[in-house]
Scaffold this motif. Structure first.
Motif, mmCIF file in Angstrom:
data_model
loop_
_atom_site.group_PDB
_atom_site.id
_atom_site.type_symbol
_atom_site.label_atom_id
_atom_site.label_comp_id
_atom_site.label_asym_id
_atom_site.label_seq_id
_atom_site.Cartn_x
_atom_site.Cartn_y
_atom_site.Cartn_z
ATOM 1 N N GLY A 175 -2.865 9.657 7.993
ATOM 2 C CA GLY A 175 -2.945 8.386 7.284
ATOM 3 C C GLY A 175 -3.195 8.563 5.800
ATOM 4 N N LEU A 176 -4.067 9.500 5.453
ATOM 5 C CA LEU A 176 -4.368 9.760 4.046
ATOM 6 C C LEU A 176 -3.162 10.340 3.315
ATOM 7 C CD1 LEU A 176 -7.976 11.214 4.442
ATOM 8 C CD2 LEU A 176 -7.355 9.038 3.386
ATOM 9 N N GLU A 177 -2.405 11.196 4.000
ATOM 10 C CA GLU A 177 -1.191 11.739 3.391
ATOM 11 C C GLU A 177 -0.199 10.610 3.103
ATOM 12 O OE1 GLU A 177 -0.465 14.620 2.280
ATOM 13 O OE2 GLU A 177 -2.018 15.922 3.094
ATOM 14 N N GLY A 178 -0.133 9.639 4.006
ATOM 15 C CA GLY A 178 0.753 8.508 3.794
ATOM 16 C C GLY A 178 0.320 7.629 2.630
ATOM 17 N N GLU A 179 -1.002 7.574 2.389
ATOM 18 C CA GLU A 179 -1.502 6.765 1.277
ATOM 19 C C GLU A 179 -1.044 7.290 -0.084
ATOM 20 O OE1 GLU A 179 -5.629 5.810 1.204
ATOM 21 O OE2 GLU A 179 -5.735 5.436 3.362
ATOM 22 N N LYS A 180 -0.691 8.556 -0.148
ATOM 23 C CA LYS A 180 -0.251 9.123 -1.423
ATOM 24 C C LYS A 180 0.979 8.414 -1.970
ATOM 25 C CE LYS A 180 -1.923 13.880 -0.652
ATOM 26 N NZ LYS A 180 -1.505 15.303 -0.529
ATOM 27 N N THR A 181 1.839 7.968 -1.096
ATOM 28 C CA THR A 181 3.103 7.357 -1.540
ATOM 29 C C THR A 181 3.234 5.879 -1.180
ATOM 30 O OG1 THR A 181 4.194 8.095 0.498
ATOM 31 C CG2 THR A 181 4.334 9.551 -1.432
ATOM 32 N N ARG A 182 2.325 5.353 -0.340
ATOM 33 C CA ARG A 182 2.491 3.975 0.135
ATOM 34 C C ARG A 182 2.439 2.966 -1.017
ATOM 35 N NH1 ARG A 182 -1.349 3.999 3.656
ATOM 36 N NH2 ARG A 182 0.005 4.828 5.280
ATOM 37 N N LYS A 183 1.375 3.028 -1.817
ATOM 38 C CA LYS A 183 1.246 2.079 -2.919
ATOM 39 C C LYS A 183 2.355 2.292 -3.954
ATOM 40 C CE LYS A 183 -2.857 1.070 -4.489
ATOM 41 N NZ LYS A 183 -4.164 1.147 -5.217
ATOM 42 N N ALA A 184 2.687 3.564 -4.207
ATOM 43 C CA ALA A 184 3.739 3.857 -5.188
ATOM 44 C C ALA A 184 5.073 3.268 -4.746
ATOM 45 C CB ALA A 184 3.859 5.368 -5.380
ATOM 46 N N THR A 185 5.367 3.370 -3.466
ATOM 47 C CA THR A 185 6.617 2.826 -2.952
ATOM 48 C C THR A 185 6.669 1.310 -3.099
ATOM 49 O OG1 THR A 185 6.815 4.648 -1.367
ATOM 50 C CG2 THR A 185 8.088 2.662 -0.908
ATOM 51 N N MET A 186 5.559 0.643 -2.768
ATOM 52 C CA MET A 186 5.514 -0.816 -2.873
ATOM 53 C C MET A 186 5.705 -1.264 -4.327
ATOM 54 S SD MET A 186 2.404 -1.648 -0.214
ATOM 55 C CE MET A 186 2.424 -3.374 -0.633
ATOM 56 N N ARG A 187 5.017 -0.596 -5.241
ATOM 57 C CA ARG A 187 5.149 -0.962 -6.654
ATOM 58 C C ARG A 187 6.562 -0.700 -7.165
ATOM 59 N NH1 ARG A 187 -0.363 1.324 -9.629
ATOM 60 N NH2 ARG A 187 -1.814 -0.230 -8.753
ATOM 61 N N ALA A 188 7.110 0.453 -6.794
ATOM 62 C CA ALA A 188 8.446 0.809 -7.268
ATOM 63 C C ALA A 188 9.502 -0.149 -6.735
ATOM 64 C CB ALA A 188 8.771 2.242 -6.865
ATOM 65 N N VAL A 189 9.392 -0.535 -5.474
ATOM 66 C CA VAL A 189 10.356 -1.468 -4.896
ATOM 67 C C VAL A 189 10.269 -2.829 -5.584
ATOM 68 C CG1 VAL A 189 10.916 -2.777 -2.814
ATOM 69 C CG2 VAL A 189 10.511 -0.323 -2.662
ATOM 70 N N SER A 190 9.044 -3.294 -5.806
ATOM 71 C CA SER A 190 8.861 -4.597 -6.446
ATOM 72 C C SER A 190 9.453 -4.601 -7.857
ATOM 73 C CB SER A 190 7.369 -4.944 -6.509
ATOM 74 O OG SER A 190 6.814 -5.035 -5.220
ATOM 75 N N LEU A 191 9.117 -3.571 -8.645
ATOM 76 C CA LEU A 191 9.643 -3.499 -10.000
ATOM 77 C C LEU A 191 11.154 -3.277 -9.986
ATOM 78 C CD1 LEU A 191 9.209 -3.471 -13.023
ATOM 79 C CD2 LEU A 191 8.658 -1.027 -12.885
ATOM 80 N N GLY A 192 11.632 -2.505 -9.021
ATOM 81 C CA GLY A 192 13.068 -2.258 -8.919
ATOM 82 C C GLY A 192 13.850 -3.533 -8.646
#
Length: 203
Positions: free
Chosen positions: A109-126
């Motif tokens: 779960g912690l490994e997934g947290e490394k990219t989870r927030k980044a993915t959400m932000r990148a998709v929204s801005l994209g």
């Protein structure tokens, strides 16, 4: 009689396991040795990055790896284990195994947290950047507002570049945040492995 890979009960007439296709080993009776050794079986599915540490943990609990199958999608691997039913101090080992499983899940779960927030932000801005770029194209090609279209289009392109920069910076900050917790979980796993070794040695 059971399959050595998946643990499915067999009638004794099969040459291969009907469940997983593993060749069935016919036990040979030898003088002074039992015809059959009784095993218990376990299965677990973990992310590919955690296969090695999971195998190490289970081996410290007395389990023997009998098979692994990597999923074609999802980045996970299914692991199969067996262990003699005659193993001592099983209750203590089961308790330690639950602790290990919880820690492994926590690390995943912690490994997934490394990219989870980044993915959400990148998709929204994209999405926003793509919409702005689309408006710029409409201004140029549909509404004949060439100057405005170029300005809006440049803003959209800058937004697309910003998506990549935002993703990288967010991943870096999230990695720095969760890394100490991941290391602490690995330390706890090492302690649990040492405890399991002590229990097995005392058996």
């Amino acid at each position: 009689m059971y399959c050595i890979n998946c643990g499915k009960e067999l009638t004794g007439a099969e040459r291969v396991c009907p469940s997983c296709g593993t060749p069935v080993e016919t036990p040979q009776a030898t003088q002074g040795q039992p015809l059959h050794t009784s095993y218990e079986y376990a299965r677990t599915t973990v992310s590919n990055d955690l296969v090695t540490v999971t195998c190490d943990c289970y081996e410290n609990l007395g389990w023997e790896l009998t098979g692994s199958k990597m999923s074609s999608a999802g980045g996970t691997t299914a692991l199969s284990f067996r262990r003699s039913r005659k193993i001592k101090n099983k209750a203590q080992l089961v308790k330690i195994q639950r602790t290990m499983d919880d820690l492994i899940d926590s690390i995943a779960g912690l490994e997934g947290e490394k990219t989870r927030k980044a993915t959400m932000r990148a998709v929204s801005l994209g999405i926003v950047a793509a919409l702005v770029l689309g408006v710029g194209m409409c201004c140029t090609m549909v509404w004949s507002l060439m100057a405005l279209g170029i300005i809006v289009g440049v803003v959209g392109i800058v937004g697309c570049v910003a998506v990549w920069l935002l993703y990288r910076s967010t991943v870096a900050s999230e990695t720095a945040r969760v890394t100490p917790r991941i290391e602490a979980a690995y330390d706890s796993l090492a302690t649990a492995c040492e405890e399991a070794q002590t229990v097995l040695a005392a058996a």
